[in-house]
Design a protein around this motif. Structure first.
Motif: not given
Length: 122
Positions: A71-76, A103-111, A114-118
């Motif tokens: 997951f990105p810190k300094c990326s697109i 910049t993502a701070i967390d991610a959750f696999l919902l199913d 579906t991947l939820l990215i915060v």
């Protein structure tokens, strides 16, 4: 208890799988695997959506199924490594107008689909 300090690579994103540490180097656009018992380092490859000089691409990583997601810190993009095929893919995220990267701070696999990215500063 055995304690080992890895100081040969600077890294942010990592996942431990069995007795191996899979890391995205913060100073080099590449994926490395380190055997925790032998300390052997293997270069897996570069993240192909980025130039060789790109740094600090990933903030964290997670394994879902047979894939490692970086997951990105300094990326697109979210960079994905398939453990079965050994291939890299990526998914481009919408860029922030101010920074031109995500910049993502967390991610959750919902199913399974579906991947939820915060995002940071959401």
């Amino acid at each position: 208890m055995r304690i080992a300090i890895l100081n040969c690579l600077s890294f942010y994103a990592q996942v431990v799988l069995d007795k191996e540490l899979w890391i995205s180097s913060s100073r080099f656009n590449g994926l490395f695997r380190i055997n925790i018992e032998s300390n052997e380092i293997t270069f897996i490859g570069r993240f192909p959506q980025h130039s060789a000089g790109d740094t600090e691409l990933h903030l964290f990583a997670k394994k879902y199924g047979d894939k490692i997601y970086f997951f990105p810190k300094c990326s697109i993009s979210i960079d994905i490594y398939d453990l079965k095929t050994g291939k890299f893919t990526s998914v481009v995220c919408s860029a922030n107008r101010l920074n031109r990267y995500v910049t993502a701070i967390d991610a959750f696999l919902l199913d399974k689909d579906t991947l939820l990215i915060v995002p940071c500063y959401s």
